[in-house]
Design a protein around this motif. Structure first.
Motif, PDB file in Angstrom:
ATOM      1  N   ALA A 271      -8.690  -6.728   1.149  1.00  0.00           N
ATOM      2  CA  ALA A 271      -9.692  -7.412   0.126  1.00  0.00           C
ATOM      3  C   ALA A 271      -9.214  -8.953  -0.443  1.00  0.00           C
ATOM      4  N   CYS A 272      -7.985  -9.011  -0.584  1.00  0.00           N
ATOM      5  CA  CYS A 272      -7.397 -10.252  -1.228  1.00  0.00           C
ATOM      6  C   CYS A 272      -5.849 -10.257  -0.849  1.00  0.00           C
ATOM      7  N   ALA A 273      -5.385 -11.380  -1.372  1.00  0.00           N
ATOM      8  CA  ALA A 273      -3.809 -11.484  -1.238  1.00  0.00           C
ATOM      9  C   ALA A 273      -3.356 -10.769  -2.678  1.00  0.00           C
ATOM     10  N   LEU A 274      -2.483 -10.062  -2.802  1.00  0.00           N
ATOM     11  CA  LEU A 274      -1.688  -9.844  -4.119  1.00  0.00           C
ATOM     12  C   LEU A 274      -1.515 -11.090  -5.030  1.00  0.00           C
ATOM     13  N   SER A 275      -1.131 -12.058  -4.287  1.00  0.00           N
ATOM     14  CA  SER A 275      -0.674 -13.223  -5.028  1.00  0.00           C
ATOM     15  C   SER A 275      -2.027 -13.831  -5.642  1.00  0.00           C
ATOM     16  N   GLU A 276      -3.218 -13.698  -4.926  1.00  0.00           N
ATOM     17  CA  GLU A 276      -4.305 -14.182  -5.726  1.00  0.00           C
ATOM     18  C   GLU A 276      -4.682 -13.435  -7.010  1.00  0.00           C
ATOM     19  N   LEU A 277      -4.045 -12.201  -7.269  1.00  0.00           N
ATOM     20  CA  LEU A 277      -4.621 -11.558  -8.544  1.00  0.00           C
ATOM     21  C   LEU A 277      -3.835 -11.760  -9.691  1.00  0.00           C
ATOM     22  N   GLU A 278      -4.592 -12.273 -10.754  1.00  0.00           N
ATOM     23  CA  GLU A 278      -4.037 -12.830 -11.846  1.00  0.00           C
ATOM     24  C   GLU A 278      -3.920 -11.510 -12.793  1.00  0.00           C
ATOM     25  N   GLN A 279      -2.777 -11.394 -13.574  1.00  0.00           N
ATOM     26  CA  GLN A 279      -2.842 -10.172 -14.459  1.00  0.00           C
ATOM     27  C   GLN A 279      -3.661 -10.085 -15.436  1.00  0.00           C
ATOM     28  N   ASP A 280      -4.662  -8.889 -15.520  1.00  0.00           N
ATOM     29  CA  ASP A 280      -5.971  -8.822 -16.368  1.00  0.00           C
ATOM     30  C   ASP A 280      -6.840  -9.458 -16.303  1.00  0.00           C
ATOM     31  N   THR A 281      -7.143 -10.008 -14.893  1.00  0.00           N
ATOM     32  CA  THR A 281      -8.264 -10.789 -14.516  1.00  0.00           C
ATOM     33  C   THR A 281      -8.923 -10.158 -13.288  1.00  0.00           C
ATOM     34  N   PRO A 282      -9.961  -9.697 -13.578  1.00  0.00           N
ATOM     35  CA  PRO A 282     -10.698  -9.038 -12.337  1.00  0.00           C
ATOM     36  C   PRO A 282     -11.091 -10.158 -11.462  1.00  0.00           C
ATOM     37  N   LEU A 283     -11.018  -9.490 -10.301  1.00  0.00           N
ATOM     38  CA  LEU A 283     -11.640 -10.454  -8.854  1.00  0.00           C
ATOM     39  C   LEU A 283     -12.641  -9.669  -8.308  1.00  0.00           C
ATOM     40  N   ARG A 284     -13.736 -10.261  -8.051  1.00  0.00           N
ATOM     41  CA  ARG A 284     -14.909  -9.513  -7.209  1.00  0.00           C
ATOM     42  C   ARG A 284     -14.532  -9.878  -5.722  1.00  0.00           C
ATOM     43  N   VAL A 285     -14.686  -8.715  -4.845  1.00  0.00           N
ATOM     44  CA  VAL A 285     -14.784  -8.808  -3.427  1.00  0.00           C
ATOM     45  C   VAL A 285     -15.921  -7.981  -3.007  1.00  0.00           C
ATOM     46  N   VAL A 286     -16.415  -8.322  -1.702  1.00  0.00           N
ATOM     47  CA  VAL A 286     -17.357  -7.378  -1.223  1.00  0.00           C
ATOM     48  C   VAL A 286     -16.658  -6.875   0.135  1.00  0.00           C
ATOM     49  N   LEU A 287     -16.818  -5.721   0.496  1.00  0.00           N
ATOM     50  CA  LEU A 287     -16.388  -5.102   1.654  1.00  0.00           C
ATOM     51  C   LEU A 287     -17.269  -4.121   2.071  1.00  0.00           C
ATOM     52  N   ASP A 288     -18.002  -4.195   3.439  1.00  0.00           N
ATOM     53  CA  ASP A 288     -18.934  -3.549   3.898  1.00  0.00           C
ATOM     54  C   ASP A 288     -20.171  -3.453   2.994  1.00  0.00           C
TER      55      ASP A 288
END
Length: 108
Positions: free
Chosen positions: A6-23
């Motif tokens: 879905a993404c890299a763990l390092s892309e995720l900032e704490q308490d900041t949602p990240l939108r991804v689209v899978l299938d």
């Protein structure tokens, strides 16, 4: 189906949602203040709004438009106006990769 990156763990900032689209499924990925990574359906069940644009507090994600908060653990709404849950997906961390299986939801 199997888990997908879905993404890299390092892309995720704490308490900041990240939108991804899978299938074709929009998913909000959240790294909470305890460093736990969650994945829930990204569409608010009340108003068809992206939850990834919302606010994280503890283990909840609040829709910015109408204030419904959803549990990151169960997907259940914690207040009105939403009353339908969003799906919750299993997250696996493999090195720096966040893996999610968009075909399998977690039973609440």
């Amino acid at each position: 189906m199997t888990a997908q990156r879905a993404c890299a763990l390092s892309e995720l900032e704490q308490d900041t949602p990240l939108r991804v689209v899978l299938d074709g499924k929009p998913i909000a990925v959240v790294r909470d203040s305890n460093d736990v990574v969650h994945a829930i359906g990204d569409t608010c069940t009340h108003g068809d709004i992206s939850l990834a644009e919302g606010f994280v507090e503890g283990e909840t994600l609040e829709c910015w438009a109408h204030g419904s908060a959803f549990s990151l653990v169960t997907g259940k709404p914690l207040n009105l106006p939403a009353f339908e849950p969003v799906p919750v997906y299993t997250v696996t961390i493999d090195g720096d990769d966040v893996l999610i299986d968009p075909s399998a939801t977690v039973a609440a």
